[in-house]
Write an enzyme that holds these catalytic residues in place. Sequence first.
Site, PDB file in Angstrom:
ATOM      1  N   GLY A  15     -28.332 -32.178 -24.781  1.00 29.55           N
ATOM      2  CA  GLY A  15     -27.141 -31.498 -24.243  1.00 29.55           C
ATOM      3  C   GLY A  15     -26.220 -31.060 -25.370  1.00 29.55           C
ATOM      4  O   GLY A  15     -24.994 -31.071 -25.218  1.00 29.55           O
ATOM      5  N   ASN A  38     -37.623 -22.480 -32.043  1.00 30.13           N
ATOM      6  CA  ASN A  38     -38.128 -23.538 -31.147  1.00 30.13           C
ATOM      7  C   ASN A  38     -36.958 -24.191 -30.416  1.00 30.13           C
ATOM      8  O   ASN A  38     -37.137 -24.844 -29.401  1.00 30.13           O
ATOM      9  CB  ASN A  38     -38.929 -24.598 -31.926  1.00 30.13           C
ATOM     10  CG  ASN A  38     -38.216 -25.123 -33.171  1.00 30.13           C
ATOM     11  OD1 ASN A  38     -37.206 -24.583 -33.600  1.00 30.13           O
ATOM     12  ND2 ASN A  38     -38.758 -26.166 -33.769  1.00 30.13           N
ATOM     13  N   ALA A  39     -35.759 -24.041 -30.980  1.00 31.03           N
ATOM     14  CA  ALA A  39     -34.569 -24.604 -30.331  1.00 31.03           C
ATOM     15  C   ALA A  39     -34.111 -23.648 -29.225  1.00 31.03           C
ATOM     16  O   ALA A  39     -34.472 -22.478 -29.236  1.00 31.03           O
ATOM     17  CB  ALA A  39     -33.461 -24.746 -31.362  1.00 31.03           C
ATOM     18  N   GLY A  40     -33.324 -24.162 -28.328  1.00 29.80           N
ATOM     19  CA  GLY A  40     -32.797 -23.257 -27.303  1.00 29.80           C
ATOM     20  C   GLY A  40     -31.670 -23.919 -26.571  1.00 29.80           C
ATOM     21  O   GLY A  40     -31.788 -25.071 -26.196  1.00 29.80           O
ATOM     22  N   GLN A 224     -33.220 -29.773 -32.352  1.00 24.73           N
ATOM     23  CA  GLN A 224     -34.142 -30.870 -32.033  1.00 24.73           C
ATOM     24  C   GLN A 224     -33.422 -32.227 -32.129  1.00 24.73           C
ATOM     25  O   GLN A 224     -32.223 -32.266 -31.908  1.00 24.73           O
ATOM     26  CB  GLN A 224     -35.391 -30.854 -32.937  1.00 24.73           C
ATOM     27  CG  GLN A 224     -36.330 -29.684 -32.672  1.00 24.73           C
ATOM     28  CD  GLN A 224     -35.973 -28.435 -33.456  1.00 24.73           C
ATOM     29  OE1 GLN A 224     -35.669 -28.500 -34.632  1.00 24.73           O
ATOM     30  NE2 GLN A 224     -36.002 -27.299 -32.804  1.00 24.73           N
ATOM     31  N   THR A 299     -35.775 -25.508 -22.200  1.00 33.60           N
ATOM     32  CA  THR A 299     -35.131 -24.183 -22.231  1.00 33.60           C
ATOM     33  C   THR A 299     -36.045 -23.143 -22.866  1.00 33.60           C
ATOM     34  O   THR A 299     -36.035 -21.979 -22.470  1.00 33.60           O
ATOM     35  CB  THR A 299     -33.834 -24.218 -23.092  1.00 33.60           C
ATOM     36  OG1 THR A 299     -33.393 -25.555 -23.217  1.00 33.60           O
ATOM     37  CG2 THR A 299     -32.759 -23.362 -22.514  1.00 33.60           C
ATOM     38  N   VAL A 300     -36.842 -23.558 -23.859  1.00 35.36           N
ATOM     39  CA  VAL A 300     -37.670 -22.592 -24.581  1.00 35.36           C
ATOM     40  C   VAL A 300     -39.002 -22.360 -23.874  1.00 35.36           C
ATOM     41  O   VAL A 300     -39.422 -21.232 -23.652  1.00 35.36           O
ATOM     42  CB  VAL A 300     -37.914 -23.073 -26.037  1.00 35.36           C
ATOM     43  CG1 VAL A 300     -38.907 -22.174 -26.752  1.00 35.36           C
ATOM     44  CG2 VAL A 300     -36.605 -23.084 -26.806  1.00 35.36           C
ATOM     45  N   ARG A 305     -39.852 -32.061 -18.705  1.00 35.68           N
ATOM     46  CA  ARG A 305     -39.635 -33.114 -19.701  1.00 35.68           C
ATOM     47  C   ARG A 305     -40.031 -34.474 -19.138  1.00 35.68           C
ATOM     48  O   ARG A 305     -39.835 -34.731 -17.948  1.00 35.68           O
ATOM     49  CB  ARG A 305     -38.164 -33.144 -20.120  1.00 35.68           C
ATOM     50  CG  ARG A 305     -37.728 -31.873 -20.792  1.00 35.68           C
ATOM     51  CD  ARG A 305     -36.241 -31.911 -21.149  1.00 35.68           C
ATOM     52  NE  ARG A 305     -35.815 -30.618 -21.667  1.00 35.68           N
ATOM     53  CZ  ARG A 305     -34.647 -30.060 -21.414  1.00 35.68           C
ATOM     54  NH1 ARG A 305     -33.768 -30.672 -20.663  1.00 35.68           N
ATOM     55  NH2 ARG A 305     -34.350 -28.876 -21.921  1.00 35.68           N
ATOM     56  N   LEU A 332     -24.118 -38.655 -18.173  1.00 39.34           N
ATOM     57  CA  LEU A 332     -23.922 -39.964 -17.546  1.00 39.34           C
ATOM     58  C   LEU A 332     -24.064 -39.848 -16.027  1.00 39.34           C
ATOM     59  O   LEU A 332     -24.586 -40.739 -15.371  1.00 39.34           O
ATOM     60  CB  LEU A 332     -22.520 -40.488 -17.917  1.00 39.34           C
ATOM     61  CG  LEU A 332     -22.156 -41.878 -17.424  1.00 39.34           C
ATOM     62  CD1 LEU A 332     -23.031 -42.935 -18.081  1.00 39.34           C
ATOM     63  CD2 LEU A 332     -20.684 -42.197 -17.689  1.00 39.34           C
ATOM     64  N   ASP A 333     -23.635 -38.699 -15.500  1.00 39.67           N
ATOM     65  CA  ASP A 333     -23.652 -38.511 -14.040  1.00 39.67           C
ATOM     66  C   ASP A 333     -25.061 -38.572 -13.451  1.00 39.67           C
ATOM     67  O   ASP A 333     -25.223 -38.855 -12.273  1.00 39.67           O
ATOM     68  CB  ASP A 333     -22.994 -37.172 -13.673  1.00 39.67           C
ATOM     69  CG  ASP A 333     -23.666 -36.009 -14.372  1.00 39.67           C
ATOM     70  OD1 ASP A 333     -23.443 -35.849 -15.588  1.00 39.67           O
ATOM     71  OD2 ASP A 333     -24.441 -35.289 -13.716  1.00 39.67           O
TER      72      ASP A 333
HETATM   73  P1  IMP Z   1     -42.677 -27.354 -33.001  1.00 38.07           P
HETATM   74  O1  IMP Z   1     -41.288 -27.588 -33.486  1.00 38.07           O
HETATM   75  O2  IMP Z   1     -42.837 -26.112 -32.181  1.00 38.07           O
HETATM   76  O3  IMP Z   1     -43.696 -27.455 -34.107  1.00 38.07           O
HETATM   77  O4  IMP Z   1     -43.050 -28.551 -31.990  1.00 38.07           O
HETATM   78  C1  IMP Z   1     -43.217 -29.901 -32.435  1.00 38.07           C
HETATM   79  C2  IMP Z   1     -42.667 -30.890 -31.417  1.00 38.07           C
HETATM   80  O5  IMP Z   1     -41.255 -30.771 -31.350  1.00 38.07           O
HETATM   81  C3  IMP Z   1     -43.173 -30.672 -29.985  1.00 38.07           C
HETATM   82  O6  IMP Z   1     -43.292 -31.942 -29.364  1.00 38.07           O
HETATM   83  C4  IMP Z   1     -42.057 -29.877 -29.323  1.00 38.07           C
HETATM   84  O7  IMP Z   1     -42.028 -30.069 -27.930  1.00 38.07           O
HETATM   85  C5  IMP Z   1     -40.849 -30.524 -29.987  1.00 38.07           C
HETATM   86  N1  IMP Z   1     -39.688 -29.626 -30.038  1.00 38.07           N
HETATM   87  C6  IMP Z   1     -39.496 -28.565 -30.856  1.00 38.07           C
HETATM   88  N2  IMP Z   1     -38.301 -28.002 -30.621  1.00 38.07           N
HETATM   89  C7  IMP Z   1     -37.706 -28.729 -29.664  1.00 38.07           C
HETATM   90  C8  IMP Z   1     -36.422 -28.655 -29.036  1.00 38.07           C
HETATM   91  O8  IMP Z   1     -35.562 -27.805 -29.329  1.00 38.07           O
HETATM   92  N3  IMP Z   1     -36.189 -29.608 -28.073  1.00 38.07           N
HETATM   93  C9  IMP Z   1     -37.078 -30.587 -27.772  1.00 38.07           C
HETATM   94  N4  IMP Z   1     -38.276 -30.685 -28.345  1.00 38.07           N
HETATM   95  C10 IMP Z   1     -38.598 -29.774 -29.284  1.00 38.07           C
END
Ligand code: IMP
Length: 429
Positions: A15, A38-40, A224, A299-300, A305, A332-333
């Site tokens: 979050g 990879n983030a979002g 991450q 999100t990505v 999950r 927490l909610d």
């Molecule tokens: P990669 O970063 O695409 O190489 O993925 C490696 C691992 O990190 C995988 O288990 C992904 O699901 C996890 N991961 C990568 N980016 C995120 C993120 O922003 N949130 C949660 N898990 C992530």
Amino acid sequence: MTNVTVIGSQWGDEGKGKIVDWLSSRADTVVRFQGGHNAGHTLVIDGTEYKLSLLPSGIVRKGKMSVIGNGVVVDPNALLDEIDRVAKKGVEISPENLKLADNAHLILPVHQAVDKAFEAARGKSSIGTTGRGIGPTYEDKVARRGIRVCDLRDKDLLKEKVERLMVHHNALLKGLGAEEITPESVMEGLNKISDEILSFACPVWKILDEAKAKGQRILFEGAQGFMLDVDHGTYPFVTSSNTVSAQAATGSGVGPKTAGYVLGITKAYTTRVGSGPFPTELEDNTGQRLGERGHEFGTVTGRKRRCGWFDAVLVRQAIKTGGIDGIALTKLDVLDGFEEIKICTGYKLDGETLDYFPAGQAEQARVEPIYETIDGWSDTTYGARSWKDLPAAAIKYVRRVEELIEAPVALLSTSPERDDTILVHDPFQ
Ligand code: IMP
């Protein structure tokens, strides 16, 4: 005046979006220092929703400087698409307010092809990557064959580098039975985007040095989480960058003291996407209930999950190794209405008790959580804005979490709404 570094203290998806948005409204400069698209996260500002992957959160606010540091791996097409998408919502993005490190590494389509081909080859033991080419790009960086933003400036040298890079990758792709990619097509792709990408490129360490000299507030925005850190996480089921606070310095070109107050974003329970060990995972109705109440979908990638109870051992480890000063406790909610709530306080491994998460892959998979059970609460914590709005049992839970992780709660978030936050300690002070 201090700076703030925000990192995730679990497996990502804690979050961060809402907290980073709140902090970015009070910062002058916002810096991404690791990871890539990879983030979002989703920001909602004055009723408009923005989905950001690569752009620092400050971008949606007027008058802020947004910086993509050298520690980030940048897919130039994804970056330009995102700029376009966000600009269509009325956000002004120009080389004036977006700076891209000229020594950041570029993610090319070949990195995505290799990422996917390796994942397929790993079969049942796949990592569950996002398929964005993050790992192969960091591999190339460390192997000293990567293509950097500044390489776009010199077409002859770029061509040479791309040809060398493709000898390496085509051998891999061929070996994995995947389609090879010609250096010409890589060059063609790069030529299309290079002018626009270069317009944002600069030595960002200088921009940050100037910001520091002016006494401006800098927010370092991590992606991450601690358990996905390539050194400290559940290796090899991790991402390919360091996600701990020390990376804020290396990944943007400032000294370690500039990181300032380190805020660990921490969910009141635990989730993870992708494969790998997860000691407190609940594969039953309780896990299902946490997932549904917490809307736990990536999100990505949109992946569901995995969910489980709060693991105080893991978070304590994140606090110690990640240099976390205080946490922002989120969601927490989601625990509202549970009769009993469990917290993991240690592990059993082969008859022994552990107060830390071991490094070995097999041991990580074998540890069994030791739980402490505490009373739940029936009243809602949703939207609480002060301690007195919280049920006594919820306060007890928060206090127990603080005790076990050995760090204070600086912020408590009780809904996705910005103002539904209890501020205990202002990280910027
Ligand atoms: P990669 O970063 O695409 O190489 O993925 C490696 C691992 O990190 C995988 O288990 C992904 O699901 C996890 N991961 C990568 N980016 C995120 C993120 O922003 N949130 C949660 N898990 C992530």
